[in-house]
Write a protein that holds these residues in place. Structure first.
Motif, PDB file in Angstrom:
ATOM      1  N   THR A  21       1.676   7.094 -11.187  1.00  0.00           N
ATOM      2  CA  THR A  21       0.465   6.953 -12.006  1.00  0.00           C
ATOM      3  C   THR A  21      -0.110   5.547 -11.913  1.00  0.00           C
ATOM      4  OG1 THR A  21       2.067   7.083 -13.837  1.00  0.00           O
ATOM      5  CG2 THR A  21       0.401   8.735 -13.782  1.00  0.00           C
ATOM      6  N   GLN A  22       0.756   4.538 -11.859  1.00  0.00           N
ATOM      7  CA  GLN A  22       0.267   3.159 -11.698  1.00  0.00           C
ATOM      8  C   GLN A  22      -0.476   3.010 -10.375  1.00  0.00           C
ATOM      9  OE1 GLN A  22       3.993   1.065 -12.146  1.00  0.00           O
ATOM     10  NE2 GLN A  22       3.627   0.623 -14.303  1.00  0.00           N
ATOM     11  N   THR A  23       0.054   3.631  -9.326  1.00  0.00           N
ATOM     12  CA  THR A  23      -0.582   3.564  -8.005  1.00  0.00           C
ATOM     13  C   THR A  23      -1.954   4.233  -8.040  1.00  0.00           C
ATOM     14  OG1 THR A  23       1.589   3.527  -6.931  1.00  0.00           O
ATOM     15  CG2 THR A  23      -0.310   4.147  -5.563  1.00  0.00           C
ATOM     16  N   LEU A  24      -2.017   5.418  -8.614  1.00  0.00           N
ATOM     17  CA  LEU A  24      -3.287   6.145  -8.686  1.00  0.00           C
ATOM     18  C   LEU A  24      -4.319   5.366  -9.492  1.00  0.00           C
ATOM     19  CD1 LEU A  24      -4.830   8.691  -7.921  1.00  0.00           C
ATOM     20  CD2 LEU A  24      -3.917   9.761  -9.998  1.00  0.00           C
ATOM     21  N   GLU A  25      -3.912   4.817 -10.625  1.00  0.00           N
ATOM     22  CA  GLU A  25      -4.846   4.036 -11.457  1.00  0.00           C
ATOM     23  C   GLU A  25      -5.338   2.801 -10.706  1.00  0.00           C
ATOM     24  OE1 GLU A  25      -2.585   3.304 -15.007  1.00  0.00           O
ATOM     25  OE2 GLU A  25      -2.754   5.400 -15.671  1.00  0.00           O
ATOM     26  N   PHE A  26      -4.446   2.159  -9.959  1.00  0.00           N
ATOM     27  CA  PHE A  26      -4.834   0.975  -9.188  1.00  0.00           C
ATOM     28  C   PHE A  26      -5.868   1.344  -8.120  1.00  0.00           C
ATOM     29  CE2 PHE A  26      -4.448  -1.877  -5.572  1.00  0.00           C
ATOM     30  CZ  PHE A  26      -4.584  -3.110  -6.183  1.00  0.00           C
ATOM     31  N   VAL A  27      -5.640   2.450  -7.425  1.00  0.00           N
ATOM     32  CA  VAL A  27      -6.578   2.875  -6.379  1.00  0.00           C
ATOM     33  C   VAL A  27      -7.933   3.213  -6.993  1.00  0.00           C
ATOM     34  CG1 VAL A  27      -7.066   4.696  -4.686  1.00  0.00           C
ATOM     35  CG2 VAL A  27      -4.814   3.606  -4.736  1.00  0.00           C
ATOM     36  N   ILE A  36      -6.425   9.240  -1.447  1.00  0.00           N
ATOM     37  CA  ILE A  36      -5.024   9.114  -1.844  1.00  0.00           C
ATOM     38  C   ILE A  36      -4.505  10.499  -2.215  1.00  0.00           C
ATOM     39  CG2 ILE A  36      -5.661   8.448  -4.212  1.00  0.00           C
ATOM     40  CD1 ILE A  36      -2.955   6.777  -4.166  1.00  0.00           C
ATOM     41  N   GLU A  37      -3.304  10.777  -1.783  1.00  0.00           N
ATOM     42  CA  GLU A  37      -2.637  12.045  -2.092  1.00  0.00           C
ATOM     43  C   GLU A  37      -1.305  11.719  -2.752  1.00  0.00           C
ATOM     44  OE1 GLU A  37      -3.505  15.266  -1.476  1.00  0.00           O
ATOM     45  OE2 GLU A  37      -5.315  14.950  -0.267  1.00  0.00           O
ATOM     46  N   GLN A 179       4.183  -2.533 -10.611  1.00  0.00           N
ATOM     47  CA  GLN A 179       2.721  -2.647 -10.552  1.00  0.00           C
ATOM     48  C   GLN A 179       2.252  -4.025 -10.107  1.00  0.00           C
ATOM     49  OE1 GLN A 179       4.498  -2.376 -13.333  1.00  0.00           O
ATOM     50  NE2 GLN A 179       3.877  -4.071 -14.645  1.00  0.00           N
ATOM     51  N   ARG A 180       3.072  -5.064 -10.302  1.00  0.00           N
ATOM     52  CA  ARG A 180       2.622  -6.413  -9.906  1.00  0.00           C
ATOM     53  C   ARG A 180       2.498  -6.528  -8.386  1.00  0.00           C
ATOM     54  NH1 ARG A 180       8.013  -9.086  -9.031  1.00  0.00           N
ATOM     55  NH2 ARG A 180       9.312  -7.402  -9.770  1.00  0.00           N
ATOM     56  N   PHE A 181       3.130  -5.611  -7.642  1.00  0.00           N
ATOM     57  CA  PHE A 181       3.046  -5.639  -6.183  1.00  0.00           C
ATOM     58  C   PHE A 181       1.852  -4.849  -5.631  1.00  0.00           C
ATOM     59  CE2 PHE A 181       7.471  -7.023  -6.396  1.00  0.00           C
ATOM     60  CZ  PHE A 181       7.545  -7.901  -5.334  1.00  0.00           C
ATOM     61  N   LEU A 182       1.186  -4.083  -6.476  1.00  0.00           N
ATOM     62  CA  LEU A 182       0.150  -3.179  -5.951  1.00  0.00           C
ATOM     63  C   LEU A 182      -0.952  -3.882  -5.156  1.00  0.00           C
ATOM     64  CD1 LEU A 182       0.053  -0.591  -8.849  1.00  0.00           C
ATOM     65  CD2 LEU A 182       0.564  -0.105  -6.441  1.00  0.00           C
ATOM     66  N   PRO A 183      -1.487  -5.032  -5.588  1.00  0.00           N
ATOM     67  CA  PRO A 183      -2.512  -5.675  -4.749  1.00  0.00           C
ATOM     68  C   PRO A 183      -1.991  -5.998  -3.346  1.00  0.00           C
ATOM     69  CG  PRO A 183      -2.547  -6.605  -6.966  1.00  0.00           C
ATOM     70  CD  PRO A 183      -1.323  -5.729  -6.887  1.00  0.00           C
ATOM     71  N   ASP A 184      -0.787  -6.536  -3.245  1.00  0.00           N
ATOM     72  CA  ASP A 184      -0.225  -6.874  -1.929  1.00  0.00           C
ATOM     73  C   ASP A 184       0.128  -5.626  -1.129  1.00  0.00           C
ATOM     74  OD1 ASP A 184      -0.492  -9.606  -2.288  1.00  0.00           O
ATOM     75  OD2 ASP A 184       1.511  -9.826  -3.150  1.00  0.00           O
ATOM     76  N   ILE A 185       0.591  -4.588  -1.812  1.00  0.00           N
ATOM     77  CA  ILE A 185       0.922  -3.333  -1.117  1.00  0.00           C
ATOM     78  C   ILE A 185      -0.320  -2.798  -0.413  1.00  0.00           C
ATOM     79  CG2 ILE A 185       1.397  -0.882  -1.550  1.00  0.00           C
ATOM     80  CD1 ILE A 185       3.516  -1.835  -3.618  1.00  0.00           C
ATOM     81  N   PHE A 186      -1.442  -2.781  -1.113  1.00  0.00           N
ATOM     82  CA  PHE A 186      -2.641  -2.216  -0.494  1.00  0.00           C
ATOM     83  C   PHE A 186      -3.249  -3.150   0.545  1.00  0.00           C
ATOM     84  CE2 PHE A 186      -1.916   0.947  -3.588  1.00  0.00           C
ATOM     85  CZ  PHE A 186      -2.412   2.104  -2.988  1.00  0.00           C
ATOM     86  N   ARG A 187      -3.081  -4.440   0.381  1.00  0.00           N
ATOM     87  CA  ARG A 187      -3.515  -5.350   1.451  1.00  0.00           C
ATOM     88  C   ARG A 187      -2.704  -5.072   2.724  1.00  0.00           C
ATOM     89  NH1 ARG A 187      -5.001  -8.996  -2.663  1.00  0.00           N
ATOM     90  NH2 ARG A 187      -2.884  -9.739  -3.018  1.00  0.00           N
TER      91      ARG A 187
END
Length: 192
Positions: A21-27, A36-37, A179-187
């Motif tokens: 859910t954190q990933t989906l909200e971030f996207v 995203i799936e 969730q703190r890694f999400l910006p770097d994950i998507f970069r």
């Protein structure tokens, strides 16, 4: 070329898990046009692979990107090695066929309420999905926490040693403060 990010949850988990859910909200907040799936994976390995391949088929021609947690990390690795792409793996299972032998019998998925029976044949299915060697052209970023109570992080550290690996002391199997890694994950995922 466009991307599709496929998030794969772990054993006894679902798209309703906290990291999913954190990933989906971030996207939705930061990449509203990104495909995203987050499929609900079947409880049995070969059926789970079919779930993932249906997602891939829906996005034919897009570059494949995976985020996989625990058993989802194992399945993400299988998909990257089969189809190419990139993956971020969070406390990934490296040899789940060894671990899940202790889980044979009846289970109920706590998110879906669905009962299922884990048998030796399913352990063999996992063994068939193993990727003992990785293509040097594959691209992984592995996030590990040393106090994972379910998996020995050193297995992943060894398997993915030729790729980007981040090891944090402490934490747990859920990967605290993911969730703190999400910006770097998507970069990482959205660059070629």
């Amino acid at each position: 070329m466009q991307y599709v990010v496929i998030y794969l949850h772990g054993f006894l988990s679902s798209p309703q898990s906290q990291k999913a859910t954190q990933t989906l909200e971030f996207v939705r907040a930061n990449y509203p046009n990104l495909a995203i799936e987050i499929p609900q994976l079947a409880n049995y390995p070969h059926e789970a692979v079919k779930n993932i391949e249906l997602c891939i088929a829906k996005h034919k021609g897009k570059k494949l990107r995976f985020i996989g947690s625990s058993l989802g990390g194992f399945l993400s690795t299988y998909m990257v090695e089969k189809y190419s792409g990139k993956a971020v793996l969070i406390n990934p299972a490296v040899r789940p066929f060894e671990l899940l032998g202790d889980f044979l019998g009846e289970h109920i998925n706590p998110y879906t309420g669905q009962p299922f029976l884990l048998e030796n044949s399913h352990i063999e299915e996992l063994r068939q999905l193993d990727t003992p060697t990785l293509d040097p052209k594959s691209d992984y970023w592995v996030l590990l926490q040393t106090a994972d109570e379910t998996l020995d992080y050193r297995q992943a550290e060894t398997k993915y040693q030729d790729y980007k690996v981040t090891i944090e002391q402490g934490g747990d199997h859920s990967f605290q403060d993911f969730q703190r890694f999400l910006p770097d994950i998507f970069r990482f995922l959205l660059q070629d």
